[in-house]
Design a protein around this motif. Structure first.
Motif, short mmCIF file in Angstrom:
data_model
loop_
_atom_site.label_atom_id
_atom_site.label_comp_id
_atom_site.label_asym_id
_atom_site.label_seq_id
_atom_site.Cartn_x
_atom_site.Cartn_y
_atom_site.Cartn_z
N TRP A 1 39.55 38.77 -24.26
CA TRP A 1 39.52 39.36 -22.93
C TRP A 1 40.95 39.37 -22.40
O TRP A 1 41.58 38.31 -22.30
CB TRP A 1 38.60 38.54 -22.03
CG TRP A 1 38.30 39.12 -20.67
CD1 TRP A 1 38.75 40.30 -20.15
CD2 TRP A 1 37.50 38.51 -19.65
NE1 TRP A 1 38.27 40.49 -18.88
CE2 TRP A 1 37.49 39.40 -18.54
CE3 TRP A 1 36.79 37.33 -19.55
CZ2 TRP A 1 36.81 39.11 -17.37
CZ3 TRP A 1 36.10 37.05 -18.39
CH2 TRP A 1 36.11 37.94 -17.31
N ASP A 2 41.44 40.53 -22.06
CA ASP A 2 42.84 40.61 -21.62
C ASP A 2 43.11 39.79 -20.36
O ASP A 2 44.22 39.33 -20.14
CB ASP A 2 43.28 42.07 -21.43
CG ASP A 2 42.40 42.84 -20.45
OD1 ASP A 2 41.47 42.26 -19.85
OD2 ASP A 2 42.64 44.07 -20.29
N GLU B 1 49.64 40.80 -25.49
CA GLU B 1 48.57 41.08 -26.44
C GLU B 1 49.02 40.82 -27.87
O GLU B 1 48.28 40.23 -28.66
CB GLU B 1 48.13 42.54 -26.32
CG GLU B 1 47.06 42.91 -27.34
CD GLU B 1 46.66 44.38 -27.29
OE1 GLU B 1 45.98 44.82 -28.25
OE2 GLU B 1 47.02 45.07 -26.32
N ALA C 1 35.88 45.18 -19.99
CA ALA C 1 37.13 45.41 -19.25
C ALA C 1 38.12 46.26 -20.04
O ALA C 1 38.80 47.13 -19.47
CB ALA C 1 37.77 44.06 -18.91
N ASN C 2 38.19 46.04 -21.34
CA ASN C 2 39.19 46.71 -22.16
C ASN C 2 38.70 46.71 -23.61
O ASN C 2 39.07 45.84 -24.41
CB ASN C 2 40.54 45.98 -22.06
CG ASN C 2 41.67 46.74 -22.72
OD1 ASN C 2 41.45 47.57 -23.60
ND2 ASN C 2 42.90 46.44 -22.33
N PHE D 1 41.29 46.39 -26.55
CA PHE D 1 41.88 45.05 -26.69
C PHE D 1 40.92 44.12 -27.44
O PHE D 1 41.31 43.40 -28.36
CB PHE D 1 42.18 44.48 -25.30
CG PHE D 1 42.80 43.11 -25.31
CD1 PHE D 1 44.18 42.97 -25.31
CD2 PHE D 1 42.01 41.97 -25.31
CE1 PHE D 1 44.76 41.71 -25.31
CE2 PHE D 1 42.57 40.71 -25.31
CZ PHE D 1 43.95 40.58 -25.31
#
Length: 536
Positions: A106-107, A118, A152-153, A156
Motif C-alpha cells: 500500500w503506497d 516505491e 488506492a493504487n 503499486f
C-alpha cells in the motif's frame, strides 16, 4: 482440489486481546495442529520477543509428522543490508523449513510509515525473498494491506507482488490486514490477481467487518489454493479468519480437500483444547464447533429434527466433531421432552399425561427464572420425580445462617439445619468457609447416616447470575452449581431473591438426584425409602 492451510494461532492469534500462551502451551498446540492435518504452523516472530525465540529453540521437541513449522518476520529494514539485518538473521536462525515475510503493498504505508520510495520498497521485498531462497527456504510472501493498497493504487500493489514472485517467492498471500474489504470486492480483486499471476495464491483475512471467513471462501472460489487463519478466530482487534469455519466450509460446502474427512472429525476437540489453553471460553454460538452449533430449543424445530435432522442442521454434527443437543425451556414442546426422555432411557416409562405434566412443570420453572438447558441435573431430577411420584427422602423444617466478622479476623459462618424424615427430626450445626459450605456440612451431617452415598457428592463449580438488574441488590438471582460423584458430573439450579436460599435449593436438588439414581439400582436404598420416605 487440495487447499493448503497455514495456522497462525501461535503468532497472529496471540496478538488478540486476552490471548496468551506459554512456550509449553505453544508446543502443545503445535502438536495438536499437526495431528489435525494443518500444513503450515506459524510459530511466531523469532526476532521480536524472548518467548518466540525460546519456542523456536525448543521446536526440535515437536517431531512434527505432517506440518511444516514456519517462522514469521518482515522484509529487511531500509537502513540495513539484507545479510546483516537482525530480523532476517533471526528468521534464518529459527531453523524452520518455511519462512513467511510480510512486505508493504500500500503506497500509503510506504510513504508514511516507512518513509521510502516505491523503488526502495520493491528492493526490500525482492532482496529479502531472494536471500532467504538462497538459503534453501520455502518463502511465503504476505502482501500486507494488499486490498486497501489495490483500491488506492492497483499498479503499486501489483508491482510489489511481481517483485516477490520474481525473487522466488513460493506463495503470494494477499492480506486484508485491516479486515474492511467486503466479500464481493475482495472476490473481484483476487480474480484479477489470479489472471496475472501463476503459482500458489493465498488469502489472509482479518475479521473487522465480520467477513473474514466469507472472504476466505470467496478467495478460494476465485483461484486461491492457500488459506491462513487462526483457531477459534483469535487475533488482533476483531480477530483473524476462523480456521474452524474455514476448514469445515471448504471441505463440506465447496468440496475442497483440506485435512480430509477423517481429520475433520477432530476439529471440535482441537478447538476446545486450544480455547482451554488460551484460558478463554469457546463461544457457544461458534459455527460448526460451538456447544450451541447444533442445539435445538423451539418445539417446532425439535419435532422436525426428530424426524429428519437435515430439517434444521446444515451438516451432520459428527462430521466436525460435534453433537446434536435438544434444549429445555418455556419454548419447549412435547418433542423436546420426548427427546430428553429417550436420552435418559425412560421414554417408555412415562405416560402421555405424565409427559404433559412434566412439560408444564418445566415451563413454569423457566418462567420463574430457572434455566434447565444449563442444569441437566435438575431436569433429570424432575424426570425421576415423575417416575416416582410422592417419594420424599427428606424435607426442610428450617435453616439459619449467620456470618460474623470482627476487626481484621477471617469471617466466621455458622449454619444450623433441621430436616424431617420418616424416622424423626435431624438437626446439625456446622462452621464453614461461607454460607454454602456451612449449609453443605449440615446437610451431610443430617443425612449421611441414612444415606452414606451422599458423601461422594461434592461441589466443583458455583455460579450466580442476577435476573433483575434494575432491582439492584434486591434482584432475584439464579445459582448454578456443578457436582461430581466420581462417576459423572451434573449441574443443578436454584432461583430466589435470596442467594443463600437459591444455593440451598440447588444443593438439595443435587443430593435428591443422587438418591433418586440410587433408588433404582440399590436394594438397601429401596429399604431406606420404605423405612424413611413418604408417599411411596
Amino acid at each position: 482440489m487440495k487447499i493448503t492451510v497455514l495456522d497462525t494461532t501461535l503468532r497472529d492469534g496471540t496478538q488478540g486481546e486476552a490471548v496468551s500462551f506459554t512456550v509449553d502451551d505453544k508446543l502443545a498446540i503445535a502438536r495438536l495442529l499437526d495431528e489435525l492435518g494443518i500444513d503450515y504452523i506459524e510459530g511466531g516472530w523469532p526476532g521480536s520477543n524472548p518467548r518466540d525465540k525460546e519456542f523456536f529453540a525448543r521446536a526440535g521437541e515437536l517431531k512434527l509428522k505432517h506440518a511444516r513449522l514456519t517462522a514469521f518476520g518482515s522484509t529487511r529494514f531500509a537502513k540495513n543490508r539484507v545479510d546483516s539485518d537482525p530480523n532476517v538473521r533471526a528468521l534464518l536462525g529459527a531453523g524452520t523449513p518455511t519462512i513467511t515475510i510480510f512486505g508493504k503493498t500500500w503506497d500509503l504505508h510506504t510513504a508514511r510509515a516507512l518513509k521510502i520510495t516505491e523503488e526502495e520498497n520493491l528492493k526490500l521485498i525482492s532482496e529479502t525473498v531472494r536471500y532467504l531462497k538462497e538459503h534453501g527456504k520455502e518463502v511465503i510472501f504476505d502482501a500486507e494491506h494488499f486490498f486497501d493498497g489495490y483500491a488506492a493504487n492497483p499498479a503499486f500493489a501489483l508491482r510489489a507482488l511481481e517483485a516477490a514472485q520474481a525473487a522466488g517467492a513460493d506463495i503470494l498471500c494477499l492480506c486484508d490486514t485491516n479486515g474492511g474489504t467486503v466479500t464481493s470486492r475482495l472476490a473481484e480483486i483476487v480474480a484479477e490477481v489470479r489472471k496475472r499471476f501463476d503459482g500458489v495464491l493465498g488469502i489472509h483475512a482479518h475479521n473487522d467487518s465480520d467477513c473474514a471467513v466469507a472472504n476466505t471462501l470467496a478467495a478460494v472460489e476465485q483461484g486461491a489454493t492457500h488459506v491462513q487463519g487462526c483457531m477459534n478466530g483469535y487475533g488482533e482487534r476483531c480477530g483473524n479468519a476462523n480456521l474452524c469455519s474455514v476448514i469445515a466450509g471448504l471441505e463440506l460446502k465447496l468440496g475442497r480437500t483440506v485435512i480430509g474427512a477423517e481429520k475433520l472429525a477432530g476439529l471440535g476437540a482441537t478447538a476446545r483444547v486450544v480455547a482451554e489453553m488460551a484460558n478463554l471460553p469457546l463461544r457457544n454460538d461458534q459455527p460448526y464447533v460451538g456447544h450451541s452449533a447444533f442445539a435445538h430449543k423451539a418445539g417446532v424445530h425439535v419435532s422436525a429434527v426428530l424426524r429428519d435432522a437435515a430439517t434444521y442442521e446444515h451438516v451432520p454434527p459428527a462430521l466436525v466433531g460435534n453433537r446434536q443437543r435438544v434444549l429445555l425451556s418455556d419454548l419447549s414442546g412435547r418433542a423436546n421432552i420426548l427427546y430428553k426422555l429417550k436420552q435418559h432411557g425412560v421414554a417408555d416409562r412415562l405416560s402421555e399425561e405424565a409427559r404433559r405434566e412434566l412439560l408444564e412443570r418445566i415451563k413454569h420453572l423457566e418462567f420463574l427464572g430457572y434455566e434447565l438447558e444449563a442444569a441437566e441435573g435438575t431436569f433429570e431430577l424432575l424426570v425421576r420425580e415423575a417416575l416416582h411420584p410422592g417419594v420424599k427422602f427428606f424435607e426442610l423444617a428450617s435453616f439459619e445462617v449467620a456470618t460474623k466478622l470482627e476487626d481484621d479476623a477471617e469471617p466466621r459462618t455458622t449454619a444450623t439445619v433441621t430436616l424431617k424424615a420418616q424416622d424423626g427430626i435431624h438437626s446439625a450445626t456446622a462452621h464453614g468457609n461461607g454460607p454454602v459450605h456451612a449449609l453443605d456440612l449440615c446437610l451431610r451431617r443430617c443425612l449421611s447416616a441414612l444415606y452414606p452415598s451422599i458423601l461422594d457428592v461434592h461441589l466443583t463449580d458455583y455460579k450466580v447470575r442476577v435476573l433483575e438488574p434494575k432491582k439492584g441488590t434486591a434482584a432475584k438471582v439464579r445459582v448454578l452449581i456443578e457436582w461430581s460423584d466420581r462417576h459423572r458430573n451434573w449441574t443443578t439450579v436454584g432461583v430466589s431473591q435470596n442467594v443463600i436460599e437459591a444455593s440451598w435449593r440447588a444443593m438439595v436438588d443435587a443430593i435428591r438426584l443422587e438418591l433418586m439414581r440410587l433408588l433404582e439400582k440399590d436394594e438397601s436404598l429401596e429399604k431406606a425409602v420404605d423405612d424413611y420416605c413418604w408417599g411411596v
